[in-house]
Design a protein around this motif. Structure first.
Motif, PDB file in Angstrom:
ATOM      1  N   CYS A 215       0.833  -1.217   0.000  1.00  0.00           N
ATOM      2  CA  CYS A 215       0.000   0.000   0.000  1.00  0.00           C
ATOM      3  C   CYS A 215       0.862   1.259   0.000  1.00  0.00           C
ATOM      4  CB  CYS A 215      -0.917   0.015   1.217  1.00  0.00           C
ATOM      5  SG  CYS A 215      -2.267  -1.156   1.095  1.00  0.00           S
TER       6      CYS A 215
ATOM      7  N   SER B 263       3.711   1.565  -1.489  1.00  0.00           N
ATOM      8  CA  SER B 263       4.463   1.687  -2.739  1.00  0.00           C
ATOM      9  C   SER B 263       3.859   2.765  -3.635  1.00  0.00           C
ATOM     10  CB  SER B 263       4.458   0.337  -3.463  1.00  0.00           C
ATOM     11  OG  SER B 263       4.869   0.507  -4.792  1.00  0.00           O
ATOM     12  N   ASP B 264       4.733   3.535  -4.354  1.00  0.00           N
ATOM     13  CA  ASP B 264       4.211   4.554  -5.276  1.00  0.00           C
ATOM     14  C   ASP B 264       4.189   4.031  -6.709  1.00  0.00           C
ATOM     15  OD1 ASP B 264       6.879   4.417  -5.644  1.00  0.00           O
ATOM     16  OD2 ASP B 264       7.308   6.537  -5.245  1.00  0.00           O
ATOM     17  N   ARG B 265       4.407   2.716  -6.859  1.00  0.00           N
ATOM     18  CA  ARG B 265       4.435   2.139  -8.207  1.00  0.00           C
ATOM     19  C   ARG B 265       3.164   1.353  -8.510  1.00  0.00           C
ATOM     20  NH1 ARG B 265      10.174  -0.716  -8.740  1.00  0.00           N
ATOM     21  NH2 ARG B 265       9.899  -0.176 -10.922  1.00  0.00           N
ATOM     22  N   ARG B 266       2.134   1.517  -7.674  1.00  0.00           N
ATOM     23  CA  ARG B 266       0.895   0.785  -7.904  1.00  0.00           C
ATOM     24  C   ARG B 266      -0.176   1.757  -8.410  1.00  0.00           C
ATOM     25  NH1 ARG B 266       1.946  -4.769  -6.611  1.00  0.00           N
ATOM     26  NH2 ARG B 266      -0.277  -4.901  -7.045  1.00  0.00           N
ATOM     27  N   ASP B 267      -1.137   1.218  -9.175  1.00  0.00           N
ATOM     28  CA  ASP B 267      -2.218   2.016  -9.749  1.00  0.00           C
ATOM     29  C   ASP B 267      -3.348   2.177  -8.737  1.00  0.00           C
ATOM     30  OD1 ASP B 267      -4.282   3.080 -11.138  1.00  0.00           O
ATOM     31  OD2 ASP B 267      -4.335   1.557 -12.713  1.00  0.00           O
ATOM     32  N   GLU B 268      -3.527   3.394  -8.229  1.00  0.00           N
ATOM     33  CA  GLU B 268      -4.537   3.647  -7.195  1.00  0.00           C
ATOM     34  C   GLU B 268      -5.954   3.605  -7.752  1.00  0.00           C
ATOM     35  OE1 GLU B 268      -4.189   5.265  -3.808  1.00  0.00           O
ATOM     36  OE2 GLU B 268      -2.018   5.572  -3.700  1.00  0.00           O
TER      37      GLU B 268
ATOM     38  N   HIS C 117     -10.948   7.133  -1.638  1.00  0.00           N
ATOM     39  CA  HIS C 117     -10.096   6.992  -2.832  1.00  0.00           C
ATOM     40  C   HIS C 117     -10.911   6.356  -3.945  1.00  0.00           C
ATOM     41  CE1 HIS C 117      -6.483   7.726  -0.368  1.00  0.00           C
ATOM     42  NE2 HIS C 117      -7.076   6.971   0.535  1.00  0.00           N
TER      43      HIS C 117
END
Lengths: 198, 198
Positions: free
Chosen positions: B71, B73-78, B133
Motif C-alpha cells: 500500500c 508503494s508509489d508504483r501501484r495504480d490507485e 479513494h
C-alpha cells in the motif's frame, strides 16, 4: 520485501513433520487470524518442553525427571523388560493393560541405510541395564523389515549374554477373518502355529 | 500421572489447523527427538508474530506496520482495487504479475450459517476506503457459493454508491480441454462467452 515476522513464522512451522510450504502458510494465517492465544500458548509449551524434557536414565523414554514415573513405580514387575522402538509404542502397550513389567525405549531402530547402527541407538545402555537388573526381555519392535532386523540383532546380542529373549506374537488380529487378512500375515500365522493343549 | 510438559506440548500443538491427537503426538516426539532447535525457533517465531503482526490500515492484510509495503508503494495504480477473501489469494494474484493496482483483503467471506455477516467482515471499512479513494473495484472472491454471495452483496452495495464494479472471469483454464473440464465450468463458459472482434 524484507523478511517479515510472518515469513519467519511460516519458515519456522516447517520444522514440524509433514508440514510443507502451503500447510505452513495456512497454519500461520489460521493462528494470526483466529487463535493468537493458541499461538502464544504453543510458543510457551515448545520452549518449556525443549528445555525441560530429557531421557529417563532407566527406560530411555522422555521424562522431566532423572527416573520417570513408570520406572520409579514399585508396582511393576522388574523381571520383565519390554523393548519398544518409540514412546508411542510404549503408550499403546500400556493402553492394553496386559503388561505390568518395565520398558526400554530404543528411540529408533537399526537402519543401516540411514546410518543408524548399534552405536547410534546406544544399545550398550540396554545391555548394561540388563546386566545390572537380570530379567526376561520381550522384543516388541515393529514387524517391519527394520524392526525385525533390530529384534534379530538384539536377540543374538542378549542371548550371547545368557538373557532369556522372546518376541511378541505375529498372526491374525483378534476378530480377524482369513478371507480379509493379507497373505503375508496368514502365512506367518500358519508357520508360527501353536500347539493346542486341551 | 500429573500433566507433564510433554502432555502440555501435545495439547498446545492441537491449536494448529488439521492437527488431531495422533499428529500432535507425532510432532511432539519428532521435535523432542530430532529438532529441539527447531522447536525453540518456532517458539520465538510464534511469540514475535502473535505480538507484532497487525492489519494494514489500508488493505486490511497482515502487516507489521500501520501501512503495508504494498500500500505504501508509489508504483501501484490507485485507480484499481482488487477485493480478495484471504492473504493467500492476494499472493496468488501477485504471482501472476498481471495486476498493478491496490488490494483489499476481506479476511473471510459472508457466511450467514457461521454467523459472519457484513458487520463481522467490517465491510464499512471497505466502503469508507472506496469513498475516500474513488476507484474501479475488481471482485476476486472465490467462485464458491459463499464467495459468489459475497461478490453479489459487495456489487450491490458498491454500485449503489456509484462505484464501477467488475468480477474476475469464469471459464475454462488456459490449456483446458472441453472433454476434461467439469460441466458446471463449461456451462458458465458458454453463458459468459465473449464476442470476438477481429
Amino acid at each position: 520485501m524484507a523478511v517479515s515476522y510472518l515469513d519467519e513464522l511460516i519458515a519456522a512451522l516447517r520444522c514440524l513433520p509433514g508440514v510443507g510450504p502451503k500447510s505452513a502458510q495456512r497454519m500461520a494465517y489460521h493462528l494470526l487470524q483466529r487463535d493468537r492465544r493458541g499461538a502464544l500458548g504453543l510458543s510457551v509449551a515448545l520452549q518449556r518442553a525443549a528445555e525441560n524434557i530429557t531421557h529417563c536414565s532407566r527406560c530411555n523414554n522422555f521424562s522431566e525427571q532423572e527416573v520417570c514415573d513408570l520406572c520409579a513405580s514399585d508396582r511393576r514387575d522388574e523381571g520383565l523388560l519390554c523393548v519398544v522402538e518409540m514412546p508411542a509404542d510404549l503408550l499403546m502397550i500400556e493402553q492394553t493393560q496386559c503388561f505390568r513389567g518395565m520398558y526400554y525405549v530404543l528411540m529408533g531402530r537399526l537402519s543401516p541405510l540411514d546410518g543408524i547402527g548399534a552405536k547410534e541407538l546406544h544399545l550398550d545402555r540396554l545391555v548394561k541395564r540388563v546386566q545390572q537388573h537380570p530379567c526376561e526381555v520381550i522384543l516388541a519392535t515393529n514387524f517391519t523389515v527394520e524392526g525385525d532386523a533390530t529384534a534379530h540383532y538384539l536377540a543374538t546380542l542378549l542371548q550371547s549374554l545368557g538373557v532369556k529373549v522372546s518376541r511378541i506374537a505375529r498372526g491374525l488380529p483378534v476378530g480377524g477373518e482369513l478371507e480379509q487378512v493379507d497373505s503375508g500375515t496368514l502365512a506367518q500365522a500358519v508357520l508360527e502355529r501353536r500347539e493346542l493343549i486341551v
